[in-house]
Scaffold this motif. Structure first.
Motif, PDB file in Angstrom:
ATOM      1  N   GLN A 137      -9.385  -5.967   8.912  1.00  0.00           N
ATOM      2  CA  GLN A 137      -8.231  -6.299   9.745  1.00  0.00           C
ATOM      3  C   GLN A 137      -7.909  -7.783   9.635  1.00  0.00           C
ATOM      4  O   GLN A 137      -8.786  -8.628   9.768  1.00  0.00           O
ATOM      5  CB  GLN A 137      -8.535  -5.922  11.209  1.00  0.00           C
ATOM      6  N   GLU A 140      10.938  -6.429   8.445  1.00  0.00           N
ATOM      7  CA  GLU A 140       9.601  -6.338   7.882  1.00  0.00           C
ATOM      8  C   GLU A 140       9.759  -5.965   6.407  1.00  0.00           C
ATOM      9  O   GLU A 140      10.554  -5.095   6.055  1.00  0.00           O
ATOM     10  CB  GLU A 140       8.806  -5.254   8.624  1.00  0.00           C
ATOM     11  N   GLY A 169       7.773  -5.118   2.609  1.00  0.00           N
ATOM     12  CA  GLY A 169       6.570  -4.799   1.851  1.00  0.00           C
ATOM     13  C   GLY A 169       6.307  -5.916   0.862  1.00  0.00           C
ATOM     14  O   GLY A 169       7.243  -6.512   0.321  1.00  0.00           O
ATOM     15  N   THR A 182       1.044  -9.597   9.408  1.00  0.00           N
ATOM     16  CA  THR A 182       0.822  -8.667   8.306  1.00  0.00           C
ATOM     17  C   THR A 182       0.319  -7.348   8.866  1.00  0.00           C
ATOM     18  O   THR A 182      -0.510  -7.326   9.774  1.00  0.00           O
ATOM     19  CB  THR A 182      -0.207  -9.248   7.310  1.00  0.00           C
ATOM     20  N   ARG A 183       0.845  -6.263   8.317  1.00  0.00           N
ATOM     21  CA  ARG A 183       0.426  -4.927   8.732  1.00  0.00           C
ATOM     22  C   ARG A 183       0.123  -4.122   7.481  1.00  0.00           C
ATOM     23  O   ARG A 183       0.871  -4.155   6.507  1.00  0.00           O
ATOM     24  CB  ARG A 183       1.562  -4.269   9.520  1.00  0.00           C
ATOM     25  N   GLN A 184      -1.007  -3.428   7.514  1.00  0.00           N
ATOM     26  CA  GLN A 184      -1.382  -2.573   6.379  1.00  0.00           C
ATOM     27  C   GLN A 184      -1.145  -1.123   6.755  1.00  0.00           C
ATOM     28  O   GLN A 184      -1.460  -0.687   7.872  1.00  0.00           O
ATOM     29  CB  GLN A 184      -2.837  -2.777   5.998  1.00  0.00           C
ATOM     30  N   GLU A 185      -0.571  -0.395   5.812  1.00  0.00           N
ATOM     31  CA  GLU A 185      -0.338   1.034   5.980  1.00  0.00           C
ATOM     32  C   GLU A 185      -0.796   1.704   4.698  1.00  0.00           C
ATOM     33  O   GLU A 185      -0.122   1.607   3.673  1.00  0.00           O
ATOM     34  CB  GLU A 185       1.157   1.273   6.225  1.00  0.00           C
ATOM     35  N   GLY A 186      -1.977   2.284   4.752  1.00  0.00           N
ATOM     36  CA  GLY A 186      -2.563   2.849   3.541  1.00  0.00           C
ATOM     37  C   GLY A 186      -2.873   1.732   2.563  1.00  0.00           C
ATOM     38  O   GLY A 186      -3.559   0.770   2.905  1.00  0.00           O
ATOM     39  N   THR A 187      -2.315   1.827   1.372  1.00  0.00           N
ATOM     40  CA  THR A 187      -2.543   0.796   0.362  1.00  0.00           C
ATOM     41  C   THR A 187      -1.432  -0.256   0.348  1.00  0.00           C
ATOM     42  O   THR A 187      -1.496  -1.205  -0.417  1.00  0.00           O
ATOM     43  CB  THR A 187      -2.638   1.419  -1.044  1.00  0.00           C
ATOM     44  N   ARG A 188      -0.436  -0.083   1.188  1.00  0.00           N
ATOM     45  CA  ARG A 188       0.691  -1.022   1.218  1.00  0.00           C
ATOM     46  C   ARG A 188       0.536  -2.023   2.357  1.00  0.00           C
ATOM     47  O   ARG A 188       0.024  -1.696   3.419  1.00  0.00           O
ATOM     48  CB  ARG A 188       2.014  -0.267   1.403  1.00  0.00           C
ATOM     49  N   CYS A 189       0.996  -3.246   2.094  1.00  0.00           N
ATOM     50  CA  CYS A 189       0.986  -4.297   3.112  1.00  0.00           C
ATOM     51  C   CYS A 189       2.413  -4.710   3.407  1.00  0.00           C
ATOM     52  O   CYS A 189       3.252  -4.791   2.499  1.00  0.00           O
ATOM     53  CB  CYS A 189       0.195  -5.517   2.629  1.00  0.00           C
TER      54      CYS A 189
END
Length: 117
Positions: free
Chosen positions: A3, A38, A40, A68-75
């Motif tokens: 995180q 936001e 990517g 910054t937020r991560q969703e799976g492999t994407r930031c």
């Protein structure tokens, strides 16, 4: 991925913000993110290696300028405009206006955008 740390409002320091804004690539990233959307990481275009772009984004995050937020492999990254405004009223507006006037960070944009290579 662990995180990411985002400074709380009271932890955002002027010296850290100013240091983060001392690089034209980072100023360009802030200009791109100033629209409030936001983005990517893959949407961002800069004339640097991916690892260097990642470094610049980390510097902005550590200074408290972005979230910054991560969703799976994407930031994804978002400018913390309201937080910066609450901590340092007017600072971001002045920096963005000066960057626009002097065309600082013009080499940074969005993939497929007007400055696309």
């Amino acid at each position: 991925m662990r995180q990411a740390h985002h400074p709380e409002l009271g932890e955002i320091l002027l010296t850290e913000v100013m240091a983060a804004l001392s690089d034209p690539i980072r100023v360009g990233l802030v200009r791109v993110l100033a629209d409030g959307r936001e983005r990517g990481w893959g949407e961002l275009r800069a004339p640097v290696a991916k690892s260097t772009l990642s470094h610049h984004l980390r510097v902005l995050r550590d200074a408290g300028l972005t979230r910054t937020r991560q969703e799976g492999t994407r930031c994804f990254v978002l400018l913390r405009r309201e937080d910066v405004r609450a901590r340092f009223p007017g600072l971001l507006d002045v920096v963005l206006a000066a960057a626009e006037a002097d065309d600082v960070g013009r080499q940074v944009g969005l993939k497929g955008g007007p400055n696309a290579a």
